[in-house]
Design a protein around this motif. Structure first.
Motif, PDB file in Angstrom:
ATOM      1  N   MET A 145       0.771  -1.228   0.113  1.00 44.38           N
ATOM      2  CA  MET A 145      -0.174  -0.029   0.080  1.00 44.38           C
ATOM      3  C   MET A 145       0.851   1.281  -0.067  1.00 44.38           C
ATOM      4  O   MET A 145       2.217   1.142   0.372  1.00 44.38           O
ATOM      5  CB  MET A 145      -0.824  -0.048   1.200  1.00 44.38           C
ATOM      6  N   ARG A 164      -2.917  -4.969  -3.390  1.00 42.08           N
ATOM      7  CA  ARG A 164      -2.440  -3.607  -3.210  1.00 42.08           C
ATOM      8  C   ARG A 164      -3.716  -2.706  -2.928  1.00 42.08           C
ATOM      9  O   ARG A 164      -4.733  -3.009  -3.284  1.00 42.08           O
ATOM     10  CB  ARG A 164      -1.746  -3.234  -4.549  1.00 42.08           C
ATOM     11  N   GLY A 165      -3.236  -1.613  -2.086  1.00 45.48           N
ATOM     12  CA  GLY A 165      -4.065  -0.666  -1.524  1.00 45.48           C
ATOM     13  C   GLY A 165      -3.568   0.775  -1.536  1.00 45.48           C
ATOM     14  O   GLY A 165      -2.393   0.685  -1.897  1.00 45.48           O
ATOM     15  N   TYR A 193      -8.740   4.650  -6.923  1.00 40.12           N
ATOM     16  CA  TYR A 193      -8.806   3.489  -6.312  1.00 40.12           C
ATOM     17  C   TYR A 193      -8.994   2.225  -7.508  1.00 40.12           C
ATOM     18  O   TYR A 193      -8.456   1.411  -7.597  1.00 40.12           O
ATOM     19  CB  TYR A 193     -10.165   3.461  -5.395  1.00 40.12           C
ATOM     20  N   ALA A 198      -6.618  -1.442  -6.796  1.00 37.05           N
ATOM     21  CA  ALA A 198      -6.760  -1.698  -5.542  1.00 37.05           C
ATOM     22  C   ALA A 198      -7.769  -2.594  -4.942  1.00 37.05           C
ATOM     23  O   ALA A 198      -9.081  -2.670  -5.391  1.00 37.05           O
ATOM     24  CB  ALA A 198      -6.739  -0.210  -4.684  1.00 37.05           C
ATOM     25  N   SER A 199      -7.551  -3.175  -3.881  1.00 36.84           N
ATOM     26  CA  SER A 199      -8.641  -3.983  -3.122  1.00 36.84           C
ATOM     27  C   SER A 199      -8.856  -3.555  -1.929  1.00 36.84           C
ATOM     28  O   SER A 199      -9.794  -4.158  -1.056  1.00 36.84           O
ATOM     29  CB  SER A 199      -8.346  -5.449  -3.267  1.00 36.84           C
ATOM     30  N   PHE A 200      -8.239  -2.686  -1.149  1.00 36.43           N
ATOM     31  CA  PHE A 200      -8.549  -2.222   0.027  1.00 36.43           C
ATOM     32  C   PHE A 200      -8.092  -0.635   0.201  1.00 36.43           C
ATOM     33  O   PHE A 200      -7.023  -0.303  -0.504  1.00 36.43           O
ATOM     34  CB  PHE A 200      -7.854  -3.062   1.044  1.00 36.43           C
ATOM     35  N   ILE A 201      -8.591  -0.002   1.443  1.00 40.10           N
ATOM     36  CA  ILE A 201      -7.734   1.317   1.686  1.00 40.10           C
ATOM     37  C   ILE A 201      -7.634   1.195   3.106  1.00 40.10           C
ATOM     38  O   ILE A 201      -8.200   0.278   3.980  1.00 40.10           O
ATOM     39  CB  ILE A 201      -8.937   2.305   1.430  1.00 40.10           C
ATOM     40  N   SER A 202      -6.642   1.702   3.559  1.00 44.48           N
ATOM     41  CA  SER A 202      -6.398   1.872   5.064  1.00 44.48           C
ATOM     42  C   SER A 202      -6.261   3.379   5.214  1.00 44.48           C
ATOM     43  O   SER A 202      -5.655   4.173   4.997  1.00 44.48           O
ATOM     44  CB  SER A 202      -4.867   1.555   5.341  1.00 44.48           C
ATOM     45  N   ALA A 221     -14.584  -2.852  -1.252  1.00 49.09           N
ATOM     46  CA  ALA A 221     -13.346  -2.489  -0.949  1.00 49.09           C
ATOM     47  C   ALA A 221     -13.394  -2.898   0.569  1.00 49.09           C
ATOM     48  O   ALA A 221     -14.193  -2.739   1.507  1.00 49.09           O
ATOM     49  CB  ALA A 221     -13.166  -1.180  -1.120  1.00 49.09           C
ATOM     50  N   HIS A 222     -12.104  -3.522   0.987  1.00 51.90           N
ATOM     51  CA  HIS A 222     -11.890  -3.754   2.285  1.00 51.90           C
ATOM     52  C   HIS A 222     -11.585  -2.351   2.872  1.00 51.90           C
ATOM     53  O   HIS A 222     -10.707  -1.652   2.208  1.00 51.90           O
ATOM     54  CB  HIS A 222     -10.726  -4.874   2.431  1.00 51.90           C
TER      55      HIS A 222
END
Length: 256
Positions: A145, A164-165, A193, A198-202, A221-222
């Motif tokens: 990420m 990746r995120g 995004y 991407a498959s996630f955000i933090s 999205a996670h």
């Protein structure tokens, strides 16, 4: 788009590993990583680039806050950095390859690529290349990420099979003074995004109620969050986020 390993949802992530300098475990140190593994936690680490093009596990761009030296990380070779003690510990600065060998697939590893452009622009590539080389034969739950979407897009080219995120934020002018308002606005909307695969955000914990976060979550999205510093904050964050990046306490494992 590679799928995120489900262990990233069920395993709390120790921020810069399970660090505590009062116990000899500096941020991003081998000691903090071993402690996280012993507790069964996932590990969030940061990568910078050495002068000789090696991915280094270190958060800051400058050495002085965390290590017994001054100057930029990029001005030192990997061998030189290995010989610089981390403050509060008894070991030098590790390479990414060394950390991967230490973890050996036992717990999830969430890897933040620090922005090397300076203003979230496209002047990146060398650190992403070094990180991609190191994970080419790694066998275990790992995801990349970055705050910089250009970096995430580059990782999609170099390591397409690694999830990746994007690290996301409310992007206040006070906290991000080096960024132009238009750049802050675009990053705040997490506009890249889909483009970067991407498959996630933090996402920043204090900004989790942003409508765009809910929109992405509803689309599949996670959503993870940073940085949680108490059980009370943890409970609040999990009303939105699936998992937390934590420090300063021992996070509870969710019921699954």
């Amino acid at each position: 788009m590679p799928k995120l390993d489900p262990r990233f949802v069920t395993t709390p992530l120790a921020h810069r590993a399970l660090h505590d300098v009062t116990d000899g475990r500096p941020e991003n140190s081998r000691a903090a990583i071993r402690a996280a593994i012993d507790h069964g936690y996932g590990i969030e680490i940061d990568l910078q680039l050495s002068r000789d093009g090696v991915a280094i596990v270190f958060h800051d761009y400058q050495l002085e806050r965390l290590a017994e030296a001054k100057g930029a990380v990029q001005q030192r070779t990997a061998a030189e950095l290995a010989g610089i003690p981390l403050k509060g510990g008894d070991e030098g600065i590790p390479t990414f390859a060394e950390v991967l060998a230490l973890v050996a697939g036992r717990v999830p590893v969430l890897v933040e690529i620090k922005d090397q452009d300076g203003v979230m622009g496209p002047n990146i590539g060398a650190l992403e290349e070094a990180a991609a080389r190191d994970v080419a034969r790694y066998d275990g739950p790992l995801a990349f990420m970055s705050f910089n979407p250009h970096s995430v897009a580059k990782l999609a080219e170099l390591a397409p099979d690694v999830p990746r995120g994007i690290v996301t934020d409310g992007y206040s002018a006070q906290d991000w003074q080096l960024l132009k308002p238009a750049v802050r606005d675009e990053l705040r909307q997490i506009a890249e995004y889909d483009r970067v695969g991407a498959s996630f955000i933090s996402h920043q914990a204090s900004d989790l109620k942003r409508p765009r976060v809910a929109e992405l979550k509803a689309a599949g999205a996670h959503v993870f969050t940073w940085t949680i510093r108490s059980a009370e904050q943890d409970a609040i964050a999990r009303q939105v986020a699936e998992n937390v990046t934590f420090e300063g306490y021992l996070a509870a494992f969710p019921d699954v």
